[in-house]
Design an enzyme around this catalytic site. Structure first.
Site, PDB file in Angstrom:
ATOM      1  N   TYR A 140       0.808  -1.227   0.000  1.00 57.12           N
ATOM      2  CA  TYR A 140       0.000   0.000   0.000  1.00 57.12           C
ATOM      3  C   TYR A 140       0.841   1.277   0.000  1.00 57.12           C
ATOM      4  O   TYR A 140       0.287   2.382  -0.013  1.00 57.12           O
ATOM      5  CB  TYR A 140      -0.975   0.019   1.179  1.00 57.12           C
ATOM      6  CG  TYR A 140      -2.058  -1.037   1.120  1.00 57.12           C
ATOM      7  CD1 TYR A 140      -2.272  -1.798  -0.023  1.00 57.12           C
ATOM      8  CD2 TYR A 140      -2.885  -1.269   2.206  1.00 57.12           C
ATOM      9  CE1 TYR A 140      -3.267  -2.765  -0.074  1.00 57.12           C
ATOM     10  CE2 TYR A 140      -3.884  -2.229   2.167  1.00 57.12           C
ATOM     11  CZ  TYR A 140      -4.068  -2.986   1.028  1.00 57.12           C
ATOM     12  OH  TYR A 140      -5.059  -3.928   0.989  1.00 57.12           O
ATOM     13  N   LYS A 194       5.614 -13.872   3.032  1.00 60.30           N
ATOM     14  CA  LYS A 194       5.635 -14.764   1.865  1.00 60.30           C
ATOM     15  C   LYS A 194       7.080 -14.802   1.365  1.00 60.30           C
ATOM     16  O   LYS A 194       7.377 -14.546   0.202  1.00 60.30           O
ATOM     17  CB  LYS A 194       4.645 -14.197   0.826  1.00 60.30           C
ATOM     18  CG  LYS A 194       4.226 -15.149  -0.250  1.00 60.30           C
ATOM     19  CD  LYS A 194       3.346 -16.306   0.208  1.00 60.30           C
ATOM     20  CE  LYS A 194       3.225 -17.290  -0.936  1.00 60.30           C
ATOM     21  NZ  LYS A 194       2.656 -18.574  -0.587  1.00 60.30           N
ATOM     22  N   ASP A 226      -0.107 -17.667   3.575  1.00 58.14           N
ATOM     23  CA  ASP A 226      -1.209 -18.552   3.166  1.00 58.14           C
ATOM     24  C   ASP A 226      -1.490 -19.590   4.261  1.00 58.14           C
ATOM     25  O   ASP A 226      -2.643 -19.842   4.624  1.00 58.14           O
ATOM     26  CB  ASP A 226      -0.939 -19.216   1.800  1.00 58.14           C
ATOM     27  CG  ASP A 226       0.479 -19.755   1.651  1.00 58.14           C
ATOM     28  OD1 ASP A 226       1.308 -19.574   2.574  1.00 58.14           O
ATOM     29  OD2 ASP A 226       0.763 -20.377   0.604  1.00 58.14           O
ATOM     30  N   ASP A 250      -4.091  -6.217   6.333  1.00 60.75           N
ATOM     31  CA  ASP A 250      -5.445  -5.799   5.953  1.00 60.75           C
ATOM     32  C   ASP A 250      -6.320  -7.053   5.774  1.00 60.75           C
ATOM     33  O   ASP A 250      -7.428  -7.142   6.303  1.00 60.75           O
ATOM     34  CB  ASP A 250      -5.357  -4.991   4.657  1.00 60.75           C
ATOM     35  CG  ASP A 250      -6.663  -4.303   4.294  1.00 60.75           C
ATOM     36  OD1 ASP A 250      -7.531  -4.160   5.169  1.00 60.75           O
ATOM     37  OD2 ASP A 250      -6.802  -3.903   3.120  1.00 60.75           O
ATOM     38  N   ASP A 254      -9.159  -8.917   8.776  1.00 67.23           N
ATOM     39  CA  ASP A 254     -10.577  -9.139   8.448  1.00 67.23           C
ATOM     40  C   ASP A 254     -10.952 -10.601   8.673  1.00 67.23           C
ATOM     41  O   ASP A 254     -12.026 -10.905   9.195  1.00 67.23           O
ATOM     42  CB  ASP A 254     -10.864  -8.787   6.979  1.00 67.23           C
ATOM     43  CG  ASP A 254     -11.446  -7.387   6.826  1.00 67.23           C
ATOM     44  OD1 ASP A 254     -10.961  -6.473   7.526  1.00 67.23           O
ATOM     45  OD2 ASP A 254     -12.374  -7.211   6.013  1.00 67.23           O
TER      46      ASP A 254
HETATM   47  C1  IPM Z   1      -8.829  -0.769   6.490  1.00 70.94           C
HETATM   48  C2  IPM Z   1      -9.527  -0.440   5.210  1.00 70.94           C
HETATM   49  C3  IPM Z   1      -8.768   0.614   4.431  1.00 70.94           C
HETATM   50  C4  IPM Z   1      -7.393   0.100   4.095  1.00 70.94           C
HETATM   51  C5  IPM Z   1      -9.503   1.051   3.168  1.00 70.94           C
HETATM   52  C6  IPM Z   1     -10.895   1.526   3.473  1.00 70.94           C
HETATM   53  C7  IPM Z   1      -8.724   2.070   2.393  1.00 70.94           C
HETATM   54  O1  IPM Z   1      -9.727  -1.560   4.445  1.00 70.94           O
HETATM   55  O2  IPM Z   1      -8.588   0.122   7.303  1.00 70.94           O
HETATM   56  O3  IPM Z   1      -8.530  -1.945   6.706  1.00 70.94           O
HETATM   57  O4  IPM Z   1      -7.142  -0.392   3.006  1.00 70.94           O
HETATM   58  O5  IPM Z   1      -6.524   0.168   4.908  1.00 70.94           O
HETATM   59 MN    MN Z   2      -9.383  -3.398   5.501  1.00 70.59          MN
END
Ligand code: IPM
Ligand code: MN
Length: 359
Positions: A140, A194, A226, A250, A254
């Site tokens: 990122y 990785k 993975d 990220d 999740d």
């Molecule tokens: C997060 C979100 C953000 C990110 C998005 C909304 C840009 O997914 O905070 O995890 O990519 O970091």
């Molecule tokens: Mn996110």
């Protein structure tokens, strides 16, 4: 009396509702702690502001963030509000995380009582780890900077020694303050990478083990990303603190959130040397905005992380134990989509009542 200047950003969609609930909890905390004073200062930022003024955040707000003791941010963004390039116009992650050099994105994954995990057989607290997502480099680093097109585009993944060293150190320091993994009580930091494929990740792992040598009291291990996704499903109790590159964090945070009742239960902190801001991990859910059914716990728990960060750990614990207790006693009920069965207001009141010692 300890006074703190706190910037609040109510954001978009369900953001303002979550902020209202969280402020009510912070007020209850202050009622119970005569020596604590939080001077909250509301700032508008996000998609709504972009739509009105053509800019997602003002220079005054950025300046205030540089001067404040804490920053609390509700979800921002609205898929309907776009930049001329087609990306979402209201997001603040890039500008705040890189702008304030907040290199450690701390994302606790914890199974609270009364929350149904899709994984069978876990008691409350049986899943309890923290994902540390490197927040300023990795893939990122190329946020909105990809080159090429229209047939091919490249985004570059950048890992630096300095960037890795500081985030890995953060992970080990955090593990020292925790009680170890639920499985065996061992303080453990796991490097997720990785490195079997990418040179950048091989550097990440190399630096990880260099830093680990300074923490002989903490177990250090490495796992491919993975395999880690697999392990977070089949043996989450093994983990205490995990540290990884930006996009891996990220994704895996999740995944972790899903195992602990969804992102509505997931607080987070974005932490650097000088500044930090705290936010719910999930988005602004415009589809349920204004209905009073959003679960405010992610932001309430983020406020607890913020209090701990500024040194008010007693107040932070008060919030955490109140949330735990209210869930355990069934005073807070969530449906299988993570929404508030009795409304957001009922959740706020349940937490406030416990903070005030009424229950
Ligand atoms: C997060 C979100 C953000 C990110 C998005 C909304 C840009 O997914 O905070 O995890 O990519 O970091
Ligand atoms: Mn996110």
């Amino acid at each position: 009396m300890k006074e703190y200047r706190i910037i609040t950003i109510p954001g978009d969609g369900i953001g303002p509702e979550l902020m209202e609930s969280t402020i009510a909890v912070l007020e209850a905390v202050q009622e119970m702690n005569g020596a604590l004073k939080l001077n909250l200062e509301e700032h508008e930022a996000g998609a709504g502001r972009y739509a009105r003024y053509g800019k997602r955040i003002s220079d005054e707000t950025l300046q205030a963030c540089h001067e404040a003791d804490g920053i609390l941010k509700a979800p921002v963004g609205n898929p309907a509000v776009r930049t001329p390039e087609g990306t979402e116009a209201g997001l603040l992650g890039g500008v705040l995380r890189t702008g304030l050099d907040l290199f450690a994105n701390m994302r606790p994954v914890k199974l609270y009582p009364g929350i149904r995990s899709p994984l069978a057989g876990y008691e409350p607290g049986g899943i309890d780890y923290v994902v540390i997502r490197e927040n300023t480099e990795g893939l990122y680093a190329s946020r909105d900077k990809g080159v090429g097109g229209p047939e091919a585009v490249a985004d570059t993944l950048i890992i630096t020694r300095k960037g890795t060293e500081r985030v890995v150190r953060f992970a080990f320091e955090l593990s020292r303050k925790r009680n170890g993994a639920p499985e065996d009580g061992v303080r453990r930091v796991t490097c997720v990478d990785k490195s079997n494929v990418l040179r950048s990740m091989a550097l990440f792992r190399e630096v990880f083990f260099e830093v680990a040598a300074d923490y002989p009291d903490i177990e250090a291990e490495a796992v491919y990303s993975d395999a880690c996704a697999n392990h977070l499903v089949i043996r989450p109790a093994h983990y205490d603190v995990l540290v990884m590159e930006n996009m891996l964090g990220d994704l895996l945070s999740d995944l972790g959130g899903a195992t602990a009742g969804g992102l509505g239960m997931c607080p987070s902190g974005n932490i650097g040397e000088k500044f930090a801001f705290f936010e719910a991990v999930h988005g602004s859910a415009p589809d349920i905005a204004g209905q009073g059914i959003a679960n405010p716990l992610s932001l309430i728990l983020s406020a607890a992380l913020m209090l701990a960060h500024i040194g008010e750990s007693e107040a932070a614990n008060q919030i955490e134990t109140s949330v735990w207790g209210a869930l355990e006693a069934g005073e807070i009920r969530l449906d299988n989509k993570g929404r508030a069965v009795d409304g957001s207001q009922a959740i706020t009141e349940a937490v406030c009542a416990r903070v005030r010692g009424e229950i």
